[in-house]
Design a protein around this motif. Structure first.
Motif, PDB file in Angstrom:
ATOM      1  N   ALA A 190     -17.157   0.946 -36.929  1.00  0.00           N
ATOM      2  CA  ALA A 190     -17.641   2.214 -37.835  1.00  0.00           C
ATOM      3  C   ALA A 190     -17.219   3.284 -36.879  1.00  0.00           C
ATOM      4  N   LEU A 191     -17.285   3.228 -35.503  1.00  0.00           N
ATOM      5  CA  LEU A 191     -17.255   4.223 -34.449  1.00  0.00           C
ATOM      6  C   LEU A 191     -15.782   4.648 -34.137  1.00  0.00           C
ATOM      7  N   ILE A 192     -14.925   3.516 -34.550  1.00  0.00           N
ATOM      8  CA  ILE A 192     -13.390   3.442 -34.465  1.00  0.00           C
ATOM      9  C   ILE A 192     -12.498   4.326 -35.334  1.00  0.00           C
ATOM     10  N   GLU A 193     -11.555   4.626 -35.060  1.00  0.00           N
ATOM     11  CA  GLU A 193     -10.655   5.303 -36.083  1.00  0.00           C
ATOM     12  C   GLU A 193      -9.411   4.375 -35.780  1.00  0.00           C
ATOM     13  N   ARG A 194      -8.966   3.622 -34.728  1.00  0.00           N
ATOM     14  CA  ARG A 194      -7.721   3.038 -34.530  1.00  0.00           C
ATOM     15  C   ARG A 194      -7.898   2.064 -33.358  1.00  0.00           C
ATOM     16  N   ILE A 195      -7.050   0.953 -33.572  1.00  0.00           N
ATOM     17  CA  ILE A 195      -7.116  -0.020 -32.169  1.00  0.00           C
ATOM     18  C   ILE A 195      -5.677  -0.253 -32.053  1.00  0.00           C
ATOM     19  N   ASP A 196      -5.024  -0.052 -30.901  1.00  0.00           N
ATOM     20  CA  ASP A 196      -3.696  -0.588 -30.764  1.00  0.00           C
ATOM     21  C   ASP A 196      -3.721  -1.636 -29.728  1.00  0.00           C
ATOM     22  N   THR A 197      -3.197  -2.811 -30.030  1.00  0.00           N
ATOM     23  CA  THR A 197      -3.035  -3.885 -28.987  1.00  0.00           C
ATOM     24  C   THR A 197      -1.915  -5.030 -29.561  1.00  0.00           C
ATOM     25  N   THR A 198      -1.668  -5.833 -28.697  1.00  0.00           N
ATOM     26  CA  THR A 198      -0.683  -6.952 -29.007  1.00  0.00           C
ATOM     27  C   THR A 198      -1.813  -8.353 -29.336  1.00  0.00           C
ATOM     28  N   ASP A 199      -2.884  -7.916 -28.839  1.00  0.00           N
ATOM     29  CA  ASP A 199      -3.987  -9.230 -28.859  1.00  0.00           C
ATOM     30  C   ASP A 199      -5.300  -8.629 -29.396  1.00  0.00           C
ATOM     31  N   PRO A 200      -5.818  -8.740 -30.828  1.00  0.00           N
ATOM     32  CA  PRO A 200      -7.166  -8.037 -30.870  1.00  0.00           C
ATOM     33  C   PRO A 200      -8.288  -8.758 -30.116  1.00  0.00           C
ATOM     34  N   THR A 201      -8.035  -9.938 -29.746  1.00  0.00           N
ATOM     35  CA  THR A 201      -9.346 -10.599 -29.130  1.00  0.00           C
ATOM     36  C   THR A 201      -9.476 -10.258 -27.667  1.00  0.00           C
ATOM     37  N   SER A 202      -8.301  -9.378 -27.110  1.00  0.00           N
ATOM     38  CA  SER A 202      -8.537  -8.880 -25.821  1.00  0.00           C
ATOM     39  C   SER A 202      -9.570  -8.043 -25.866  1.00  0.00           C
ATOM     40  N   LEU A 203     -10.040  -7.219 -26.943  1.00  0.00           N
ATOM     41  CA  LEU A 203     -10.852  -6.099 -26.868  1.00  0.00           C
ATOM     42  C   LEU A 203     -12.512  -6.777 -26.785  1.00  0.00           C
ATOM     43  N   ILE A 204     -12.586  -8.004 -27.402  1.00  0.00           N
ATOM     44  CA  ILE A 204     -13.862  -8.681 -27.134  1.00  0.00           C
ATOM     45  C   ILE A 204     -14.156  -9.264 -25.834  1.00  0.00           C
ATOM     46  N   GLY A 205     -13.145  -9.590 -25.060  1.00  0.00           N
ATOM     47  CA  GLY A 205     -13.067 -10.293 -23.761  1.00  0.00           C
ATOM     48  C   GLY A 205     -12.315 -11.290 -23.244  1.00  0.00           C
ATOM     49  N   LEU A 206     -11.542 -12.000 -24.317  1.00  0.00           N
ATOM     50  CA  LEU A 206     -10.872 -12.959 -23.918  1.00  0.00           C
ATOM     51  C   LEU A 206      -9.508 -13.102 -24.751  1.00  0.00           C
ATOM     52  N   PRO A 207      -8.177 -12.520 -24.180  1.00  0.00           N
ATOM     53  CA  PRO A 207      -7.112 -12.782 -25.108  1.00  0.00           C
ATOM     54  C   PRO A 207      -6.402 -13.996 -25.489  1.00  0.00           C
ATOM     55  N   LEU A 208      -6.790 -14.410 -26.805  1.00  0.00           N
ATOM     56  CA  LEU A 208      -6.580 -15.662 -27.295  1.00  0.00           C
ATOM     57  C   LEU A 208      -5.141 -16.014 -27.280  1.00  0.00           C
ATOM     58  N   ILE A 209      -4.288 -14.909 -27.746  1.00  0.00           N
ATOM     59  CA  ILE A 209      -2.893 -15.246 -27.811  1.00  0.00           C
ATOM     60  C   ILE A 209      -1.937 -15.428 -26.586  1.00  0.00           C
ATOM     61  N   ALA A 210      -2.543 -14.918 -25.550  1.00  0.00           N
ATOM     62  CA  ALA A 210      -1.945 -15.114 -24.345  1.00  0.00           C
ATOM     63  C   ALA A 210      -2.502 -16.621 -23.977  1.00  0.00           C
ATOM     64  N   LEU A 211      -3.689 -16.778 -23.882  1.00  0.00           N
ATOM     65  CA  LEU A 211      -4.387 -17.978 -23.628  1.00  0.00           C
ATOM     66  C   LEU A 211      -3.768 -19.156 -24.196  1.00  0.00           C
ATOM     67  N   THR A 212      -3.385 -18.915 -25.377  1.00  0.00           N
ATOM     68  CA  THR A 212      -2.746 -20.229 -26.293  1.00  0.00           C
ATOM     69  C   THR A 212      -1.531 -20.511 -25.390  1.00  0.00           C
TER      70      THR A 212
END
Length: 195
Positions: free
Chosen positions: A162-184
């Motif tokens: 709710a504090l965030i206006e926008r997130i720009d990334t190629t891997d949304p799980t990276s924000l939480i701490g582990l880029p699952l797309i890359a890891l897969t």
């Protein structure tokens, strides 16, 4: 049929373990015995990469037959490096400094084949654009979420969204701490396909 490889997450982070569970692969966790102090004048992406590799190497020394995952995240915002705030007061300062601004999260993931020494690594950048945050909103959020173990104080997988206006990334799980797309992709190249 060859015996399945052991998969070890070199982390005690519950957030990273929860993310890795999404892939449905059995894994173990192990605390890396590794100095995570930043180096002077080191770029955020370089710090994240160095730490993810170091964590994987530290744990691989104890699990010599495993595929070991190391990961680290360095966040950078208006007032400099955004560490885990630890206290309410520090979280207030972080959120005030990020009001109406962009924070950059550099999350590195490394996969080390301890048996053969093959190392794969990648850094994923995530730009988080914060809304303009007034004192009432900051205090209400912190009372409800208490994100004192979260870099930047805005837990995007919870109420922090709710504090965030926008997130720009190629891997949304990276924000939480582990880029699952890359890891897969890395796991597939290492002979452990997820599907």
């Amino acid at each position: 049929m060859p015996e399945p490889r052991r998969l070890v997450l070199a982390s005690t982070s519950p957030y990273r373990a929860q993310l890795l569970q999404r892939l449905g692969l059995p894994f173990e966790t192990a605390a890396p015995d590794f100095d995570e102090a930043p180096l002077e004048d080191e770029a955020p992406a370089a710090t994240a990469l160095r730490l993810s590799v170091g964590k994987a190497e530290a744990v691989a020394a104890r699990f010599q037959d495993a595929l070991v995952i190391g990961s680290d995240q360095v966040a950078w915002g208006g007032a400099g490096r955004l560490d885990k705030p630890g206290t309410h007061e520090a979280a207030v300062r972080q959120l005030r400094s990020m009001s109406g601004r962009c924070a950059r999260f550099h999350t590195a993931v490394s996969l080390l084949d301890a048996r053969g020494g093959d190392l794969q690594s990648r850094v994923v950048e995530c730009k988080v654009f914060f809304r303009v945050l007034d004192e009432r909103r900051i205090e209400a959020y912190l009372r409800r979420e208490q994100p004192y173990d979260c870099a930047g104080s805005a837990k995007a997988e919870g109420l922090g969204i709710a504090l965030i206006e926008r997130i720009d990334t190629t891997d949304p799980t990276s924000l939480i701490g582990l880029p699952l797309i890359a890891l897969t992709e890395m796991l597939e190249r290492a002979g452990m396909p997820v599907i």
